[in-house]
Design an enzyme around this catalytic site. Sequence first.
Site, PDB file in Angstrom:
ATOM      1  NE  ARG A  62       0.602   7.801   4.177  1.00  0.00           N
ATOM      2  CZ  ARG A  62      -0.562   7.346   3.922  1.00  0.00           C
ATOM      3  NH1 ARG A  62      -0.677   6.698   2.510  1.00  0.00           N
ATOM      4  NH2 ARG A  62      -1.380   7.295   4.634  1.00  0.00           N
ATOM      5  CG  ASN A  82      -2.613  11.961   1.581  1.00  0.00           C
ATOM      6  OD1 ASN A  82      -3.717  11.935   0.883  1.00  0.00           O
ATOM      7  ND2 ASN A  82      -2.341  10.674   2.117  1.00  0.00           N
ATOM      8  CD  GLU A  83      -4.824   9.445   4.961  1.00  0.00           C
ATOM      9  OE1 GLU A  83      -5.867   8.698   4.880  1.00  0.00           O
ATOM     10  OE2 GLU A  83      -3.897   8.897   5.154  1.00  0.00           O
ATOM     11  CB  CYS A 117       8.050  16.154  15.497  1.00  0.00           C
ATOM     12  SG  CYS A 117       9.831  16.163  15.356  1.00  0.00           S
ATOM     13  CB  CYS A 171      13.150  17.310  16.936  1.00  0.00           C
ATOM     14  SG  CYS A 171      12.594  18.524  15.911  1.00  0.00           S
ATOM     15  CD  GLU A 201      -7.127   8.375   0.625  1.00  0.00           C
ATOM     16  OE1 GLU A 201      -7.158   7.397   1.480  1.00  0.00           O
ATOM     17  OE2 GLU A 201      -6.055   9.194   0.408  1.00  0.00           O
ATOM     18  CD  GLU A 238      -1.607   2.738   0.939  1.00  0.00           C
ATOM     19  OE1 GLU A 238      -2.050   3.360   1.691  1.00  0.00           O
ATOM     20  OE2 GLU A 238      -1.438   3.303  -0.042  1.00  0.00           O
ATOM     21  CE  LYS A 239       2.751  -7.128  -1.815  1.00  0.00           C
ATOM     22  NZ  LYS A 239       3.269  -6.321  -0.613  1.00  0.00           N
ATOM     23  CG  PHE A 240      -2.232  -7.573  -0.327  1.00  0.00           C
ATOM     24  CD1 PHE A 240      -2.849  -8.517  -1.376  1.00  0.00           C
ATOM     25  CD2 PHE A 240      -1.114  -7.906   0.138  1.00  0.00           C
ATOM     26  CE1 PHE A 240      -1.946  -9.600  -1.890  1.00  0.00           C
ATOM     27  CE2 PHE A 240      -0.230  -8.924  -0.146  1.00  0.00           C
ATOM     28  CZ  PHE A 240      -0.606  -9.719  -1.190  1.00  0.00           C
TER      29      PHE A 240
END
Length: 656
Positions: free
Chosen positions: A114, A152-153, A158, A160, A305, A353-355
Site C-alpha cells: 500500500r 490514509n496515513e 519519492c 523520482c 485508529e 494484518e490478519k494478526f
Amino acid sequence: MPSLNDATGSRVLFGGDYNPEQWPEETWLDDVRLMREAAVTSVTVGVFSWARIEPRPGERDFGWLDRLMDLLHQHGIGVVLATPTASPPAWMGSRHPETLPRGEDGSVIWYGSRQHFCPSSPVYRAYAAAITEDLAERYGDHPALRMWHVNNEYCTFCWCDETARHFRRWLRHRYTTTEALNEAWGTAFWSQRYDTWDEVIPPRKAQYLRNPSCTLDFRRFTSDALLECFTAERDIVAARTPHIPVTTNFMPFWTGQDAWAWAREEDVVSVDVYPDPTDPLAGQYGAMIQDMTRSQARGPWMVMEQAAGAVNFRSVNVPKPRGLGRLWSLQSVARGADAVCHFQWRQSRQGSEKFHSAMLPHAGEHGRVHQEIRQIGAELSRCGERVAGTHVVSQVAILHDWESWWAGEQEGRLSARVHYPAIVRAWHRALWEAGVTTDFAHPEHDLSAYRLVVVPHLYLLTDTAVDNLVAYVRGGGVLVSGFLTGAADRDDRIRPGGMDERLRDLFGIRMVQERWPLPEGEEVACDGPRPFRGTLWAEELEPSDAETVAAYRSGELAGLPAVLRRGRAWYVSTLPEPAALSELLTRIADEAGVRPVVEDLPPGVEAVRRGDLLFLLNHAPGPVTVGLPGQYRELLTGGPVDGSVRLERHGVAVLA
C-alpha cells in the site's frame, strides 16, 4: 467551516474501520447487529477499496457500496466515507509505472502493498481526483454520510524524476533565483553551486554526506507535496458537500508531515494511536500524542485508529491486558477526543494484518476483547453527551516544530544518540508525572495564554520564533529551554556564538564555547539543590549575568553551569535523569503559578480536567485510592464519591 460536532451530534462517536469487501455479504447483517449491541455509532468505510470500486481503468462498481451504505443507515450507524487513494490498484502500477515511487538510490517501490504512489505524479493525481469526484457525486446526499476521510496515513517519500521536476518548481517559488538558492543552501561548500534550475535534484543517494540545507528543504517539500494531494481531494468533496467535515489521519509524531501546517487544512484533526502494552510508560506516551493532537485541533479531535488488542507490526506483538483498552480509550476522551475508533471492526483472516486485533476478533462475539468493546461503547454512551464539545485547558505549552526536528537529525550532526521525539517525550513525562496538563505549540504561535512555556530541544529557530520567545518572557511568561536550542536559523546556518544572540541575552549566556555530547553509557554528575546525573549531552557555557542553579561536578566541565537562570528564563544544558527533570520542572511550574490538577496523586495515577469533569486514570500496576476534596458523582456508575475513590488496576473514574 464544518466541525467535528457536525459529525458527532454532541456525543462521542464510537466505532472503527469497516472493510466488508473482505467478507461475503451475508456477514454484513451479523456485523450491523453486533455493532448495534456494542453501541457503535460510526464506521469508516472504503479506505482500501480502490480496486473494488474501479476494477479496471475508468470502470465503476458501486453496487456493493450502495447496499452497504443503505444497510448502515437503516441500522442507525453513521459512515465516515474514505477516498481509497492510499492504495492504488495493481493495474495502475502495471500500466503506469511512472506512478510508482522511487527510493533514494533510484530503485522502484513496487505495488503489492500500500502507499505505492508518487505524490508528484500527475497520472496518479488524475486517477485519484476522478474516483474522488465520483464518490462525492454518488454519496454526497446519502443520509449515512457523517464525514469524509481522505486517503490514509500519508507517508510516501519519492526521489523520482517527476519528483525532481516538482521539487524544482517548489524551490523556484520559495527562492525565485538560483543565486538565492545557493545562498540559502551554502553551496560554496564542496563546490555545490547551481547555475541553472535543471541542475538541481532531490538529495538522492550520494558518495558521502549530502547538503543538509537541501535535505531540509526536501523534507519541507515532501510534506507540502503530500498536502497538495490531500487538499486536491478535500476540495473536491468539500465543493459537493460543504456541510460535511473532512479529515485525514495523522500517524503519531510522524516525521514526514508538518502537522501544524496540515491541521490548518482539516475540518477535523484525527490520529492513529498505538502505544505498546509492554511499555510501563505507555500511558504517558498516549497522553503526549493526545495533547499534541488536541493542540493541533485547537479543541476536540478524533482517534481514528487504535488497537482493540495486539498489533502486528512489532517484533513481538503482545495483547492488551484486561481493561487496558478501556483505560486508554477513556484517557483519549479525557484529553479532548470526541471520537474513539479502532482498526478495525472485524478481524481479517487473510492478508498482512490478519494478526492485528479487531473489535470483533477471531474469538468472536463472546471473546474477552469484544465484551470489553461493548463495555467501552456503553460507557461512552453514558458520559458522551456530558463531555462532547468541551475543552481541556492548560497553563503550560511544550514547543514543538517539525522543521527543527528535520534539521537536527540530519547527517553530520554531533550525536546520533540525540533523538528528537525521545527528548520531547522525556520533558512531557516530567510534567505528566507531576500531574500538570500540557498543550503543544509551534514556536511562532501566540504564547501569551500560558504561564509556562517549555522548549525541550529546538535546534532550528526562525527569527520570528526567537523574537516570539523573547517577547513572551518580557511579557511576564516563564520560559525553560533544553540543550542545543536556537543554534541554527531557518536555512540550517549556525548562528554566531553557538546560539542566537537574542536568546543568549535572554538566558544570560555570553557564549557557547563547546558542546559535549555524551557517548553511550556515559553520564555527568551535577551539583544543585539536589545532586543529579545528566545524560546524553553537556555544554561548555560561558555565562554573563545568569545565576548558576546547578553545576557540573567533575571532568572537563567541572564548575561550569549545567542549569542557568536569568529572571524568568531558564536554560538546561544537559538532559537530567527523569526524577531530576521532574523535580526541576515541578519547581519552575510552581514558581510560575501552575498547579497540578489534583494534589498528592498516587504514583501512576493521571488526573485530567475536561470541561467540568474530572477524569482519574490508573496506570499503576495495582489498585489505588485517590483522596479528593469534596463530593462528586461518578458518571460511569452513577454512584456518589465522597472524600476518596478507589481505582482498580486499569481503573477509571469520571467525576462530576
